[in-house]
Design a protein around this motif. Structure first.
Motif, PDB file in Angstrom:
ATOM      1  N   LYS A  70       0.849  -1.198   0.000  1.00 30.88           N
ATOM      2  CA  LYS A  70       0.000   0.000   0.000  1.00 30.88           C
ATOM      3  C   LYS A  70       0.878   1.239   0.000  1.00 30.88           C
ATOM      4  O   LYS A  70       1.978   1.249   0.553  1.00 30.88           O
ATOM      5  CB  LYS A  70      -0.899   0.030   1.251  1.00 30.88           C
ATOM      6  N   HIS A  71       0.369   2.309  -0.584  1.00 29.92           N
ATOM      7  CA  HIS A  71       1.069   3.593  -0.582  1.00 29.92           C
ATOM      8  C   HIS A  71       0.971   4.229   0.802  1.00 29.92           C
ATOM      9  O   HIS A  71       0.034   3.982   1.544  1.00 29.92           O
ATOM     10  CB  HIS A  71       0.448   4.545  -1.612  1.00 29.92           C
ATOM     11  N   ASN A  72       1.947   5.076   1.118  1.00 32.74           N
ATOM     12  CA  ASN A  72       1.870   5.887   2.333  1.00 32.74           C
ATOM     13  C   ASN A  72       2.561   7.224   2.088  1.00 32.74           C
ATOM     14  O   ASN A  72       3.121   7.451   1.011  1.00 32.74           O
ATOM     15  CB  ASN A  72       2.444   5.144   3.544  1.00 32.74           C
ATOM     16  N   GLU A  73       2.554   8.083   3.084  1.00 37.01           N
ATOM     17  CA  GLU A  73       3.078   9.431   2.930  1.00 37.01           C
ATOM     18  C   GLU A  73       4.600   9.485   2.801  1.00 37.01           C
ATOM     19  O   GLU A  73       5.157  10.570   2.578  1.00 37.01           O
ATOM     20  CB  GLU A  73       2.623  10.317   4.104  1.00 37.01           C
ATOM     21  N   ALA A  74       5.280   8.365   2.937  1.00 38.63           N
ATOM     22  CA  ALA A  74       6.735   8.366   2.765  1.00 38.63           C
ATOM     23  C   ALA A  74       7.121   8.736   1.328  1.00 38.63           C
ATOM     24  O   ALA A  74       8.242   9.137   1.070  1.00 38.63           O
ATOM     25  CB  ALA A  74       7.322   7.009   3.131  1.00 38.63           C
ATOM     26  N   PHE A  75       6.184   8.610   0.400  1.00 35.64           N
ATOM     27  CA  PHE A  75       6.378   9.042  -0.975  1.00 35.64           C
ATOM     28  C   PHE A  75       5.234   9.979  -1.327  1.00 35.64           C
ATOM     29  O   PHE A  75       4.070   9.689  -1.024  1.00 35.64           O
ATOM     30  CB  PHE A  75       6.355   7.849  -1.948  1.00 35.64           C
ATOM     31  N   SER A  76       5.558  11.089  -1.963  1.00 38.07           N
ATOM     32  CA  SER A  76       4.510  11.992  -2.456  1.00 38.07           C
ATOM     33  C   SER A  76       5.018  12.746  -3.666  1.00 38.07           C
ATOM     34  O   SER A  76       6.220  12.912  -3.859  1.00 38.07           O
ATOM     35  CB  SER A  76       4.091  12.988  -1.368  1.00 38.07           C
TER      36      SER A  76
END
Length: 157
Positions: A70-76
């Motif tokens: 799952k995506h998370n805020e560590a990448f934006s």
């Protein structure tokens, strides 16, 4: 294909995400769609496995890898905007298409990718430092979508 490409993992919607980005942001396009030549753990032969696309000219590859990650805020993605109209346009496109608001100019699209919609007036204020940066930062900390007029007022004191 570009020398360096960001690979974004999707459950099964890489093509839909790429088409949304291409329709929403300038200098963005879907450049290739590749289908699986055989069955794989989360799909069948013929399913879309990867999608090559650009977002603001940045080369990306969407991988339909299944539900394992799952995506998370560590990448934006961070988008520098020039005014409130541009800030609103991108924010509303992302949030209004099944996404969700967060804090300090951050939001997520419906696929879980985080976006920072950041007016240049804010980053310029923070770069100046001192009291002006402190006031702009304090104002930003109260916001979801960044309010350009409020940041400008904070900068002035």
């Amino acid at each position: 294909m570009a020398k360096i490409t960001m690979c974004l993992w999707y459950d099964k919607d890489a093509e839909a995400a790429a088409r949304f980005y291409a329709a929403t942001f300038p200098d963005s396009a879907v450049t290739a769609i590749h289908r699986a030549p055989g069955d794989y753990p989360s799909g069948k032969a013929g399913d879309v496995i990867t999608v090559e696309f650009t977002v603001f000219g940045v080369a990306c590859l969407g991988l339909n890898g299944g539900p394992a990650f799952k995506h998370n805020e560590a990448f934006s993605f961070q988008i520098a905007t020039d005014d409130q109209e541009e800030t609103d346009r991108y924010w509303n496109a992302i949030v209004g298409n099944g996404g969700q608001e967060s804090a300090c100019g951050w939001c997520k699209d419906k696929w879980g990718i985080s976006w920072q919609i950041t007016p240049r007036v804010l980053t310029e204020a923070l770069a100046i430092g001192g009291d002006e940066a402190k006031r702009a930062f304090a104002a930003m900390m109260t916001m979801s979508k960044i309010d350009v007029a409020a940041i400008e007022a904070a900068r002035r004191g």
